[in-house]
Structures are given as C-alpha cells and as structure tokens.
Write a protein that holds these residues in place. Structure first.
Motif, PDB file in Angstrom:
ATOM      1  N   GLU A  82       0.829  -1.201   0.000  1.00 42.94           N
ATOM      2  CA  GLU A  82       0.000   0.000   0.000  1.00 42.94           C
ATOM      3  C   GLU A  82       0.864   1.252   0.000  1.00 42.94           C
ATOM      4  OE1 GLU A  82      -2.518  -0.433   3.367  1.00 42.94           O
ATOM      5  OE2 GLU A  82      -3.899  -1.825   2.369  1.00 42.94           O
ATOM      6  N   ALA A  83       1.960   1.213   0.771  1.00 38.23           N
ATOM      7  CA  ALA A  83       2.853   2.370   0.810  1.00 38.23           C
ATOM      8  C   ALA A  83       3.486   2.619  -0.552  1.00 38.23           C
ATOM      9  CB  ALA A  83       3.929   2.167   1.864  1.00 38.23           C
ATOM     10  N   ALA A  84       3.728   1.546  -1.286  1.00 37.44           N
ATOM     11  CA  ALA A  84       4.368   1.691  -2.597  1.00 37.44           C
ATOM     12  C   ALA A  84       3.480   2.409  -3.591  1.00 37.44           C
ATOM     13  CB  ALA A  84       4.755   0.320  -3.141  1.00 37.44           C
ATOM     14  N   VAL A  85       2.167   2.368  -3.393  1.00 37.14           N
ATOM     15  CA  VAL A  85       1.240   3.011  -4.337  1.00 37.14           C
ATOM     16  C   VAL A  85       0.549   4.217  -3.708  1.00 37.14           C
ATOM     17  CG1 VAL A  85       0.849   0.876  -5.610  1.00 37.14           C
ATOM     18  CG2 VAL A  85      -0.638   1.438  -3.686  1.00 37.14           C
ATOM     19  N   ARG A  86       1.098   4.717  -2.592  1.00 35.98           N
ATOM     20  CA  ARG A  86       0.495   5.846  -1.885  1.00 35.98           C
ATOM     21  C   ARG A  86       1.455   7.020  -1.867  1.00 35.98           C
ATOM     22  NH1 ARG A  86      -4.552   6.078  -1.304  1.00 35.98           N
ATOM     23  NH2 ARG A  86      -4.498   3.860  -0.779  1.00 35.98           N
ATOM     24  N   ASP A  87       0.965   8.208  -2.217  1.00 37.33           N
ATOM     25  CA  ASP A  87       1.785   9.419  -2.174  1.00 37.33           C
ATOM     26  C   ASP A  87       1.958   9.840  -0.720  1.00 37.33           C
ATOM     27  OD1 ASP A  87       3.070  11.860  -2.992  1.00 37.33           O
ATOM     28  OD2 ASP A  87       1.182  12.876  -2.550  1.00 37.33           O
ATOM     29  N   THR A  92      -3.495   8.127  -3.947  1.00 38.70           N
ATOM     30  CA  THR A  92      -2.803   7.144  -4.774  1.00 38.70           C
ATOM     31  C   THR A  92      -1.721   7.854  -5.584  1.00 38.70           C
ATOM     32  OG1 THR A  92      -4.794   5.794  -4.944  1.00 38.70           O
ATOM     33  CG2 THR A  92      -3.120   5.464  -6.631  1.00 38.70           C
ATOM     34  N   ASN A  93      -0.565   7.206  -5.753  1.00 40.14           N
ATOM     35  CA  ASN A  93       0.483   7.823  -6.566  1.00 40.14           C
ATOM     36  C   ASN A  93       0.397   7.322  -8.010  1.00 40.14           C
ATOM     37  OD1 ASN A  93       1.606   5.262  -6.573  1.00 40.14           O
ATOM     38  ND2 ASN A  93       3.251   5.767  -5.148  1.00 40.14           N
ATOM     39  N   ALA A 106      -5.650  10.603  -7.698  1.00 42.74           N
ATOM     40  CA  ALA A 106      -4.217  10.345  -7.614  1.00 42.74           C
ATOM     41  C   ALA A 106      -3.414  11.628  -7.779  1.00 42.74           C
ATOM     42  CB  ALA A 106      -3.804   9.338  -8.682  1.00 42.74           C
ATOM     43  N   ARG A 107      -2.240  11.630  -7.133  1.00 47.35           N
ATOM     44  CA  ARG A 107      -1.261  12.688  -7.413  1.00 47.35           C
ATOM     45  C   ARG A 107      -0.330  12.138  -8.489  1.00 47.35           C
ATOM     46  NH1 ARG A 107       3.573  15.054  -3.556  1.00 47.35           N
ATOM     47  NH2 ARG A 107       4.142  16.832  -4.895  1.00 47.35           N
ATOM     48  N   TRP A 108      -0.327  12.777  -9.653  1.00 43.71           N
ATOM     49  CA  TRP A 108       0.444  12.280 -10.783  1.00 43.71           C
ATOM     50  C   TRP A 108       1.913  12.618 -10.632  1.00 43.71           C
ATOM     51  CZ3 TRP A 108      -0.330   8.781 -14.335  1.00 43.71           C
ATOM     52  CH2 TRP A 108       0.437   8.770 -15.506  1.00 43.71           C
TER      53      TRP A 108
END
Length: 502
Positions: free
Chosen positions: A332-337, A343-344, A410-412
């Motif tokens: 989850e941390a890997a895909v979270r800003d 979401t990142n 998401a933050r792009w």
C-alpha cells in the motif's frame, strides 16, 4: 506401524549432493535407533548447515521432510514443524514423479502418522507407494510399502476386530510384496518386523513368531535397539494369544525397555499398554501399575510434545499474519503518495486498467480529469516549499471532497493530479467544474497569508481507450485551459470551454 515402526529410510546412495545429504539423514536415524543420541544430535545440527541451491524440487522436499523426521525424534518441535511445512509446500507445488518424490511424500506421511494426523497420513503413504511403483525404483518401493504396512498395523490395533482384520490383511499383502523386492538388510528387517505384526493380527501365529524372532535376532546381532524392541513386541503378542502370559510379559517388558532407551515415545505408548494388559491377565497388579505409569508418562510426554507443537504452530501463524500485514502495508505504501495520502502514479497505473476494463464490460463511460495547480511556482517562491506542500495537501482534501468514494484520485507528479471515474451524461465535466470552483472559492489566507492563492486548470477526456490514450487527450485539453487563461475546464469534444462566470 507408522512412525513407530516405519524406520526404513533412503537405502541407496545417489551419486550427487542431494543423495549424500539423504544418506546422512538415514545414518542419523540409525544412530537414534542404537541409543547414540548425543552423536545423532551433533551430526544433525552440522547437517543443517548444508542445502544445495541447485537441487530439483523433489530432492529438496525429500531433504526437508527427512530432516523434519529427525528433528521430531530429537524433540526439536519448532524446527520439525518448520521443516515439515516447508517440505509439504514443495510437495504440493507439482505432480509427483520419480523416486525422490516417493521418498519426500513417504517421509511426510510417516511424520504425520507419528504426530497423529492419520487422516492426512494414510492417503499420503498410499501416494508414496504409487509414485515409487511408477518410478521403477525397487529400493524406494520397498521403503514405501513398509511405511504403509506398518501404519496400517498400528491403526488396526485400535479398531474393533471386524474393522481390524481387513487392515491387517492389506498390511500383510503390501509387506509381503516388499519382502520380494531388492532392499538393504536394514529395510528388509523393518519389513519383516511389520510383516510379523500383520501375520499375528491375521491369526497366523506360527509365521508371525518366526518373523518376530528373526527381527529380534537381527537386532541383537547389530545392536539395533529399535529392532530388538519391535521383535520382542511381536513375540509378546504371539505369546499373549497363545495364553503363554509369563513369556508374553517378559517379551513385552524387554520391548518397553528398548523403547525407553531410544526415547521413542510412540513405541513406548504401544508397548506399555500391551504390557499392562498382559499383567492384568496375570493378576500382576504391581507389574500392571508399573506399565500403566510408564504408559501415562509416555502419553504425558507425547501430549506435552503436541502442546508445544501446537503452541509453536500458533506462534508461527501469528508471525505469518504479521508478515502478511507488513507486506500488505508495504504494498500500500508503494502506491500511496506520502505527502497527500492519495494514490500515486504507480497505484494509478496499476488500478486504471481494471477500472477501464470494467467500464468497457458494462458499457459505462470512463472520464479522465487532469488537474494542474496554477501559479504553484510563485507560491513556493513567495511562501516557501513547506507552505507549498501544505497547499498541495489542502488541494488533495478538496479533491476528495468533490469526488465519490470509488473514484480514483491520484497525485500524478509535482502539482498535477488526476481523477479517473465512470459515469453517464457529462458527469466528468460536472465533477471537474466542482473541483475548479472548490479550489477557487477556498479561503487560503490561513495557510498562505499574503502569498498568491492557487487556482487550478483542468483538462477532461472521455470515451473508450487505454489510460495513455485518455491521458494524452486530457493533457491536450489541460494545455488549452492554460493557454486560455487558467482557472478553467476544457474538454476537446466541446465547441466551447466551461469557464468561471464573468
């Protein structure tokens, strides 16, 4: 005779590293059966340092399950469980084929029987026989037949006579086949011991006595306390059925003594229970009490072992759950800003294909909204990066407030955000305008002071296509919104842009 009597191992030395390790396992088991526990423990601990990295799955499984059996005999319960679980995982990974597969499956079934997990043990031991037979390896087939026959014997002894006889009969048949095969002297001895017990169970006392005496003589010749104990036990059952109870008591007492010396709790339970029955028939109350105490102590030790094993299994399960949760948190941390909690880019790229595929399957319209913060460089320059970061977090909260729970926000990158949603009509345009208006109307004074307040420019795209296709269209619309004065929503499919009221 299950774990208690199935002491045959891998009998032929393969000319490779895995074969050497499996031979070492067999030698350690023989040390245990000759009451050389200290030497067995030292060799076992040293052997654990070696595991070839290039062995095939079945050789690895055979090594793991063989070591699990040794660890169980040495009462190293946590290690036994760990090795057995790892070996079982390998066994479940592919269809069994070859003698190593037969060895691995047979060893695991043998261990499960000793633990008391008969429901899993018997089918596994039957599979080991089938696999060994298909492999064409007569050595391994003899071992597999011995394990199955011995297990059937011990299971039959705890059944009513009507249920026991078919099990003894099957055992006699598979063990008789094993005795016709090429095998080492040690394997033949274990086959003969189990065969003798099966013959006695079938009422063939004369042949059972011959098999038991031969096992006892071989054990005495080699100093093999396991064979001495089992041979005496078979003879005690013969004499008991012949009502020669004094002789039966002598043989049963010797069997108990041998089981105590090699610290085989499973054998000790069986032998002491039979001794107590014989003493009761002789009205030997002192002998019966001593045998019962021995049986209770063995059962207590077995229960303590099982309780420790269950406790360790629970601990291992707890650690596994903790590891799973940590892994999930890491994913989850890997895909979270980390700045905004949205979401990142990686998370968006992973999730978007599922959203778009579902929209295509249901005939719904996907919308992609690209949002860029106006004047963000000026905010950083005037108020500092900490204030700029605070502004981005605030915009992220405004985005959440204007979107539905199942919309992908998401933050792009940097000061650019994306919203992916599915809906009919002009839903994407409506949401985009709500976002623009929310940012424009927000009171920024508490966060930015006198610094220039941000607005957002938004590009919108809709229709079928990949994430890349939609992003390219929305990015073109965003460029148009910037060029046309910022703080706007543009959609290339419209003849006129949506813009704030003048």
């Amino acid at each position: 005779m299950g774990l208690q009597v199935a002491e045959a191992g891998l009998d032929h030395d393969e000319q490779d590293k895995a074969g050497e390790i499996l031979q070492e396992i067999q030698e350690i088991r023989l040390l245990l059966n000759t009451d050389r526990h200290a030497e067995a423990t030292a060799r076992f601990e040293k052997s654990l340092e070696v595991m070839p990295t290039d062995v095939d799955t079945w050789s690895r499984a055979a090594i793991l399950t063989g070591r699990a059996v040794i660890a169980w005999r040495l009462r190293q319960i946590p290690l036994a469980l760990e090795l057995a679980a790892e070996g079982w995982t390998d066994i479940d990974s592919e269809a069994p084929s070859g003698s190593r597969a037969a060895a691995a499956i047979g060893l695991l079934g043998y261990l499960l029987n000793g633990i008391g997990h008969m429901r899993a043990a018997l089918p596994m031991l039957r599979q080991a026989v089938k696999t060994a037979r298909q492999s064409g390896d007569s050595f391994e087939l003899a071992v597999a037949l011995q394990r199955l026959g011995g297990t059937l014997n011990f299971e039959a002894m705890d059944r009513p006579p009507a249920e026991a006889l078919p099990m003894f009969t099957e055992s006699r048949s598979v063990l008789a086949e094993g005795l016709t095969l090429q095998a080492t002297a040690r394997t033949r001895r274990t086959l003969l011991a189990a065969y003798g017990a099966a013959l006695v169970g079938c009422g063939e006392l004369s042949d059972g006595e011959k098999a038991g005496q031969a096992t006892l003589d071989a054990g005495l010749s080699d100093g093999d306390r396991w064979s001495i104990g089992v041979g005496n036990w078979v003879l005690s059952r013969v004499r008991s059925q012949q009502d020669r109870l004094v002789e039966a008591r002598t043989h049963a007492s010797d069997a108990v003594a041998q089981a105590e010396m090699i610290n085989d709790i499973s054998l000790l339970q069986r032998f002491s229970a039979d001794l107590a029955d014989i003493c009761a028939r002789l009205d030997d109350s002192a002998g019966e009490a001593a045998a019962l105490r021995c049986n209770v102590n063995a059962r207590t030790a077995a229960m303590a072992t099982m309780q420790e094993g269950l406790g360790q299994a629970l601990e291992q399960r707890r650690f596994a759950i903790q590891a799973q949760r940590l892994a999930t948190a890491a994913q989850e941390a890997a895909v979270r800003d980390p700045l905004t909690g949205l979401t990142n880019r990686l998370g968006l790229e992973r999730t978007a294909p599922e959203v778009l595929a579902h929209a295509a399957a249901t005939g719904a319209t996907p919308w992609l909204i690209v949002i860029d913060v106006d004047w963000f460089k000026e905010i950083n320059d005037d108020a500092g990066h900490a204030v700029g970061d605070s502004a981005l977090r605030e915009i992220a909260e405004l985005l959440r407030g204007e979107c539905r729970a199942n919309d992908l926000v998401a933050r792009w990158a940097g000061d650019e955000f994306i919203v992916l949603l599915v809906g009919e009509g002009r839903l994407g345009l409506v949401v985009a305008e709500r976002i623009r208006a929310s940012v424009d109307a927000h009171d920024w004074r508490s966060r930015l002071g006198a610094a220039r307040r941000p607005t957002v420019s938004i590009g919108v795209a809709s229709g079928r296509g990949s994430l890349e296709h939609l992003f390219a269209a929305a990015d073109t619309a965003l460029y148009l919104a910037k060029r046309n004065g910022r703080n706007r929503v543009e959609w290339p499919d419209l003849n006129q842009a949506m813009s704030p009221p003048r």
